[in-house]
Scaffold this active site. Sequence first.
Site, PDB file in Angstrom:
ATOM      1  N   GLY A  72       1.177  -0.999   0.487  1.00 16.02           N
ATOM      2  CA  GLY A  72       0.334   0.202  -0.273  1.00 16.02           C
ATOM      3  C   GLY A  72       0.989   1.223  -0.189  1.00 16.02           C
ATOM      4  N   SER A  73       2.089   0.997   0.579  1.00 16.82           N
ATOM      5  CA  SER A  73       2.962   2.157   0.942  1.00 16.82           C
ATOM      6  C   SER A  73       3.286   2.752  -0.979  1.00 16.82           C
ATOM      7  CB  SER A  73       3.851   2.056   2.205  1.00 16.82           C
ATOM      8  OG  SER A  73       3.819   2.051   3.142  1.00 16.82           O
ATOM      9  N   ASN A 153      -6.684   5.172  10.049  1.00 14.52           N
ATOM     10  CA  ASN A 153      -5.796   3.558  10.303  1.00 14.52           C
ATOM     11  C   ASN A 153      -5.759   3.633  11.521  1.00 14.52           C
ATOM     12  OD1 ASN A 153      -3.795   5.563   9.041  1.00 14.52           O
ATOM     13  ND2 ASN A 153      -2.701   4.228  10.400  1.00 14.52           N
ATOM     14  N   GLN A 181      -7.639   1.536   4.714  1.00 13.80           N
ATOM     15  CA  GLN A 181      -8.037   0.439   5.202  1.00 13.80           C
ATOM     16  C   GLN A 181      -9.446   0.094   5.624  1.00 13.80           C
ATOM     17  OE1 GLN A 181      -7.973  -0.379   9.018  1.00 13.80           O
ATOM     18  NE2 GLN A 181      -5.208   0.701   8.645  1.00 13.80           N
ATOM     19  N   SER A 201      -4.297  -2.111   0.006  1.00 14.11           N
ATOM     20  CA  SER A 201      -2.755  -3.464   0.673  1.00 14.11           C
ATOM     21  C   SER A 201      -4.102  -4.479   0.695  1.00 14.11           C
ATOM     22  CB  SER A 201      -2.773  -2.364   1.331  1.00 14.11           C
ATOM     23  OG  SER A 201      -1.294  -3.546   2.091  1.00 14.11           O
ATOM     24  N   HIS A 203      -2.980  -7.309   2.743  1.00 12.16           N
ATOM     25  CA  HIS A 203      -2.808  -7.269   4.141  1.00 12.16           C
ATOM     26  C   HIS A 203      -3.573  -7.101   5.395  1.00 12.16           C
ATOM     27  CE1 HIS A 203      -0.089  -4.630   6.433  1.00 12.16           C
ATOM     28  NE2 HIS A 203      -0.557  -4.377   5.409  1.00 12.16           N
ATOM     29  N   THR A 239       9.856  -8.471 -11.260  1.00  9.09           N
ATOM     30  CA  THR A 239       9.367 -10.018 -11.896  1.00  9.09           C
ATOM     31  C   THR A 239       8.201  -9.819 -10.829  1.00  9.09           C
ATOM     32  OG1 THR A 239      10.946 -10.342 -12.947  1.00  9.09           O
ATOM     33  CG2 THR A 239       9.243 -12.246 -11.782  1.00  9.09           C
ATOM     34  N   CYS A 328       6.334   4.109  21.767  1.00 13.41           N
ATOM     35  CA  CYS A 328       7.544   4.418  22.557  1.00 13.41           C
ATOM     36  C   CYS A 328       8.036   3.390  21.461  1.00 13.41           C
ATOM     37  CB  CYS A 328       7.871   4.624  24.031  1.00 13.41           C
ATOM     38  SG  CYS A 328       6.209   5.493  24.588  1.00 13.41           S
TER      39      CYS A 328
HETATM   40  C1  LIG Z   1      -1.710  -0.164   6.389  1.00 11.28           C
HETATM   41  C2  LIG Z   1      -2.056   1.310   5.694  1.00 11.28           C
HETATM   42  C3  LIG Z   1      -0.784   1.881   4.459  1.00 11.28           C
HETATM   43  C4  LIG Z   1       0.525   1.039   4.600  1.00 11.28           C
HETATM   44  O1  LIG Z   1      -0.092  -0.401   3.478  1.00 11.28           O
HETATM   45  P1  LIG Z   1       1.359  -1.556   3.166  1.00 11.28           P
HETATM   46  O2  LIG Z   1       0.521  -1.728   2.306  1.00 11.28           O
HETATM   47  O3  LIG Z   1       2.032  -1.940   4.920  1.00 11.28           O
HETATM   48  O4  LIG Z   1       2.583  -0.249   2.382  1.00 11.28           O
HETATM   49  C5  LIG Z   1      -0.976   2.998   4.466  1.00 11.28           C
HETATM   50  N1  LIG Z   1      -2.786   3.632   4.188  1.00 11.28           N
HETATM   51  C6  LIG Z   1      -3.068   2.994   5.339  1.00 11.28           C
HETATM   52  C7  LIG Z   1      -4.118   4.124   5.768  1.00 11.28           C
HETATM   53  C8  LIG Z   1      -3.031   2.036   5.729  1.00 11.28           C
HETATM   54  O5  LIG Z   1      -3.449   1.462   7.147  1.00 11.28           O
END
Ligand SMILES: *Cc1c(COP(=O)(O)O)cnc(C)c1O
Length: 395
Positions: A72-73, A153, A181, A201, A203, A239, A328
Amino acid sequence: MSRYIYADNAATTPVSEPVLEAMLPFLKEEYGNPSSIYQKGRAALAAIEHARVQTANALGCEPGEIYFTGCGSEADNWALKAAVMALAKKGKTHLITTVFEHHAILHTAQKLERLGCQVTYLPVSPEGLVDPADVAAAIRPETALVSVMYANNEIGTIQPIAEIGAICRERGVWFHTDAVQAVGNVEIDVKAQNIDMLSLSAHKFHGPKGVGALYLRRGIALPNLLDGGGQERGHRAGTENVASIVGLGRAIELACDPAAIARKREHLTPLRDRIIAAALELPHTRLNGDPVKRLPGTINLSFEGVEGESLLLMLDLNGIAASSGSACTSGSLDPSHVLLSLGLTHDVAHGSLRLSLAEDITEEEADYIIETIPTVVARLRAMSPLWEKIVKAEQ
Ligand SMILES: *Cc1c(COP(=O)(O)O)cnc(C)c1O
């Protein structure tokens, strides 16, 4: 203590059984490179294209508008950086986003600022909502992109995405949303909502880690973030992570089935609200984020006089996995920028707890959370000098 309640689904979710089953052949016998022309290559390519159809169906777009990414990033980075790269030559170097985005957006925007872009960070209301009128007021002739997250999130608030989309379309400005989210929690229709770009994303909805996607509306030509081979129709080199892309496709098909979304909402909303109501019976406790316009499984509470990390450790000892805005462990002493954006003081933000529930949580597990929170909070408050001060101030 044999009980274990995983209540951190906003951080990640377990891969579901049907998703794993769909992936396994591509980790074993179907190991071909999708760019190869023999049978094993063609099988891998066909599997990717099937996942593209599944993803497009979930969002209401065409398969040709879906590009798979490494997470997602990456999709967030691509949208922001490429929008500026595409439009800078027309003098458009202004971005609009919000103060409470995920760091994948915020840190990207900050980097673009250091490279000479102007960025407007819109405020959010004390309930954690973006005002579409603020978006409209911030648009300038040189605005390249508006990026507003679909659902936050940390606090789970759902933003008025269709309203913002309509404003951007009318003003001729590209609109991106980080929907990481939101996918699987709300029904998304990128066409009806005037969304030009959307990040997701796998996961976060029972797919594997390390794979995401960017929806990019046909007609928008963005330069690549990753240059190299011709994968993803020449737009994302490398790939393909075939098994993970297959997993994403199966996971989004299952998560975004309208019946599944409705079932999740109907099951989780009353449990969520019961946990919130019980927690709010404790003194000096607040709910962060709008009580109604929020994800069905996301709860964010602040307990004054309590330190978030201690709360997490105590909950963990009691078999509950949760998260806090006081990280922290992340190496930062500052509480979450999201909680601060709501106007919370550092002290209150440090005492925050995020519970993000899975769709299969039971009534009995919710009851256990409801019983455990007051006990843990009371024990921590009994040891807290800060709590002592709060109590004294009241006498
Ligand atoms: C988890 C999350 C991401 C990042 O997704 P990744 O696949 O872990 O890089 C980006 N934006 C939001 C709102 C998220 O909750």
